[in-house]
Scaffold this motif. Structure first.
Motif, PDB file in Angstrom:
ATOM      1  N   TYR A   7      32.147  98.392-106.655  1.00 18.60           N
ATOM      2  CA  TYR A   7      32.769  97.579-105.682  1.00 18.60           C
ATOM      3  C   TYR A   7      31.936  96.762-104.895  1.00 18.60           C
ATOM      4  CZ  TYR A   7      37.168 100.061-106.230  1.00 18.60           C
ATOM      5  OH  TYR A   7      38.139 100.962-106.847  1.00 18.60           O
ATOM      6  N   LEU A  65      39.385 108.510-104.708  1.00 12.37           N
ATOM      7  CA  LEU A  65      37.776 108.070-104.977  1.00 12.37           C
ATOM      8  C   LEU A  65      36.999 108.664-103.820  1.00 12.37           C
ATOM      9  CD1 LEU A  65      38.325 104.309-106.009  1.00 12.37           C
ATOM     10  CD2 LEU A  65      38.031 106.360-107.564  1.00 12.37           C
ATOM     11  N   GLN A  71      33.183 103.565-110.517  1.00 10.99           N
ATOM     12  CA  GLN A  71      33.549 102.206-110.227  1.00 10.99           C
ATOM     13  C   GLN A  71      32.475 101.489-109.255  1.00 10.99           C
ATOM     14  OE1 GLN A  71      37.676 101.811-109.038  1.00 10.99           O
ATOM     15  NE2 GLN A  71      38.040 103.896-110.073  1.00 10.99           N
ATOM     16  N   PHE A 118      41.856  96.455-102.071  1.00  3.71           N
ATOM     17  CA  PHE A 118      41.811  96.684-100.632  1.00  3.71           C
ATOM     18  C   PHE A 118      42.526  95.537 -99.739  1.00  3.71           C
ATOM     19  CE2 PHE A 118      39.289 100.289-100.098  1.00  3.71           C
ATOM     20  CZ  PHE A 118      38.860 100.709-101.453  1.00  3.71           C
ATOM     21  N   GLY A 119      42.929  95.949 -98.646  1.00  3.25           N
ATOM     22  CA  GLY A 119      43.382  94.943 -97.715  1.00  3.25           C
ATOM     23  C   GLY A 119      42.273  94.342 -96.811  1.00  3.25           C
ATOM     24  N   PHE A 140      33.356 107.511-102.157  1.00  3.40           N
ATOM     25  CA  PHE A 140      32.538 106.247-102.191  1.00  3.40           C
ATOM     26  C   PHE A 140      31.345 106.471-101.695  1.00  3.40           C
ATOM     27  CE2 PHE A 140      35.158 102.526-102.846  1.00  3.40           C
ATOM     28  CZ  PHE A 140      36.264 103.069-102.872  1.00  3.40           C
ATOM     29  N   ASP A 144      43.230  89.209-101.452  1.00  4.64           N
ATOM     30  CA  ASP A 144      43.308  90.579-100.897  1.00  4.64           C
ATOM     31  C   ASP A 144      44.613  91.333-101.481  1.00  4.64           C
ATOM     32  OD1 ASP A 144      42.087  89.798 -97.802  1.00  4.64           O
ATOM     33  OD2 ASP A 144      41.142  90.696 -99.155  1.00  4.64           O
ATOM     34  N   ARG A 175      34.875  91.570 -94.804  1.00  4.60           N
ATOM     35  CA  ARG A 175      36.115  91.558 -95.855  1.00  4.60           C
ATOM     36  C   ARG A 175      36.381  92.819 -96.298  1.00  4.60           C
ATOM     37  NH1 ARG A 175      36.600  86.274 -97.691  1.00  4.60           N
ATOM     38  NH2 ARG A 175      38.615  86.985 -98.474  1.00  4.60           N
ATOM     39  N   GLY A 176      37.466  93.229 -97.100  1.00  6.00           N
ATOM     40  CA  GLY A 176      37.768  94.335 -97.777  1.00  6.00           C
ATOM     41  C   GLY A 176      36.807  94.464 -99.127  1.00  6.00           C
ATOM     42  N   LEU A 177      36.933  95.503 -99.713  1.00 11.71           N
ATOM     43  CA  LEU A 177      36.022  95.663-100.849  1.00 11.71           C
ATOM     44  C   LEU A 177      36.723  95.094-102.096  1.00 11.71           C
ATOM     45  CD1 LEU A 177      35.155  98.107 -99.244  1.00 11.71           C
ATOM     46  CD2 LEU A 177      34.684  99.241-101.252  1.00 11.71           C
ATOM     47  N   VAL A 178      36.104  94.754-102.956  1.00  7.88           N
ATOM     48  CA  VAL A 178      36.380  94.273-104.282  1.00  7.88           C
ATOM     49  C   VAL A 178      35.903  94.826-105.576  1.00  7.88           C
ATOM     50  CG1 VAL A 178      36.646  92.019-105.798  1.00  7.88           C
ATOM     51  CG2 VAL A 178      36.647  91.628-103.166  1.00  7.88           C
ATOM     52  N   HIS A 179      37.030  95.112-106.394  1.00  5.73           N
ATOM     53  CA  HIS A 179      36.700  95.870-107.375  1.00  5.73           C
ATOM     54  C   HIS A 179      35.908  95.043-108.556  1.00  5.73           C
ATOM     55  CE1 HIS A 179      37.374  97.722-111.456  1.00  5.73           C
ATOM     56  NE2 HIS A 179      37.297  99.006-110.710  1.00  5.73           N
ATOM     57  N   GLN A 216      41.238 100.591-107.310  1.00  6.15           N
ATOM     58  CA  GLN A 216      41.815 100.154-105.936  1.00  6.15           C
ATOM     59  C   GLN A 216      41.727  98.935-105.589  1.00  6.15           C
ATOM     60  OE1 GLN A 216      41.316 103.557-103.182  1.00  6.15           O
ATOM     61  NE2 GLN A 216      41.822 104.973-104.743  1.00  6.15           N
TER      62      GLN A 216
END
Lengths: 112, 114
Positions: free
Chosen positions: A35, A100, A33, B105-106, A102, B1, A41-45, B103
């Motif tokens: 990301y 997963l 995958q 994520f927050g 990374f 999110d 910020r958080g990770l985005v798929h 997945q």
């Protein structure tokens, strides 16, 4: 240890150019995958490619997978300033269960 | 999110103090994960959960414990914080819709241990 290793670690391009980054891994996988993470910020798929697939597209993204070389590439075409981010590959390995692993990421800077 | 909230978003604490980070999801997904992100290391899995009271260790679990008493909440506890635990902590869920362990994520919690 990291299953996925990205290359290059950083990439700087002009808006409109293509950006290519690579990921290598060590063990057999179920899927790989990609990301994106914008600063703070958080990770985005972005996209998932299964071990029996060789290429996949999603909008301006093109992902390839070569299981014989244990490598994948992510191509962003016609880049925009908004594509500035870090990109991570993540492997879902057969032996790892629902976990997963990374890589360290590629930082991409798209200059306007 | 993806309906995931983390609290607190920022915390500064002293070495030796206990710290609990909370991850809350609104969709009742079965799988939840805690990661830490450090420069040069990407994301590393600390612990994960596959159901209420069902948890397992990840790659870097030493010094951390977790609990999941409700489907929607996954708590990460640092029993006695150390400076090496200064990091950004991310919670994630796997909705299980694709069969591919995607997945979501927050927003992360930035923890500084002084």
């Amino acid at each position: 240890s990291q299953q996925g290793e990205e290359d290059p670690q950083a990439l700087s391009i002009q808006e409109g150019e293509n950006a290519t980054m690579n990921c290598s891994y060590k063990t057999s996988i179920n899927n790989l995958q990609w990301y994106r993470q914008n600063s703070g910020r958080g990770l985005v798929h972005l996209i998932l490619i299964r071990s029996n697939e060789r290429e996949k597209h999603s909008g301006r993204l093109r992902v390839t997978l070569d299981t014989s070389k244990k490598s994948s590439s992510l191509l962003i075409t016609a880049s925009r300033a908004a594509d500035t981010a870090s990109y991570f590959c993540a492997t879902d390995a057969r032996a790892a269960g629902n976990k997963l692993t990374f890589g360290g990421g590629t930082r991409v800077l798209v200059k306007p | 999110d993806a309906g995931i909230t983390q609290s607190p978003r920022h915390k500064v604490t002293e070495t030796g103090t206990p710290v609990t980070l909370r991850c809350h999801q609104t969709e009742n997904h079965r799988y939840m994960y805690w990661y830490r992100q450090d420069p040069g290391h990407g994301l590393r899995l600390i612990h994960y959960s596959y159901g209420v009271k069902d948890t397992d260790k990840g790659e870097v679990s030493d010094g951390y414990s977790v609990s999941r008493s409700k489907t929607e909440d996954f708590l990460l506890t640092l029993e006695s914080a150390t400076s090496s635990q200064t990091s950004v902590y991310f919670c994630a869920i796997n909705p299980g819709t694709s069969g591919g362990n995607e997945q979501y994520f927050g927003p992360g919690t930035r923890l500084t241990v002084t």
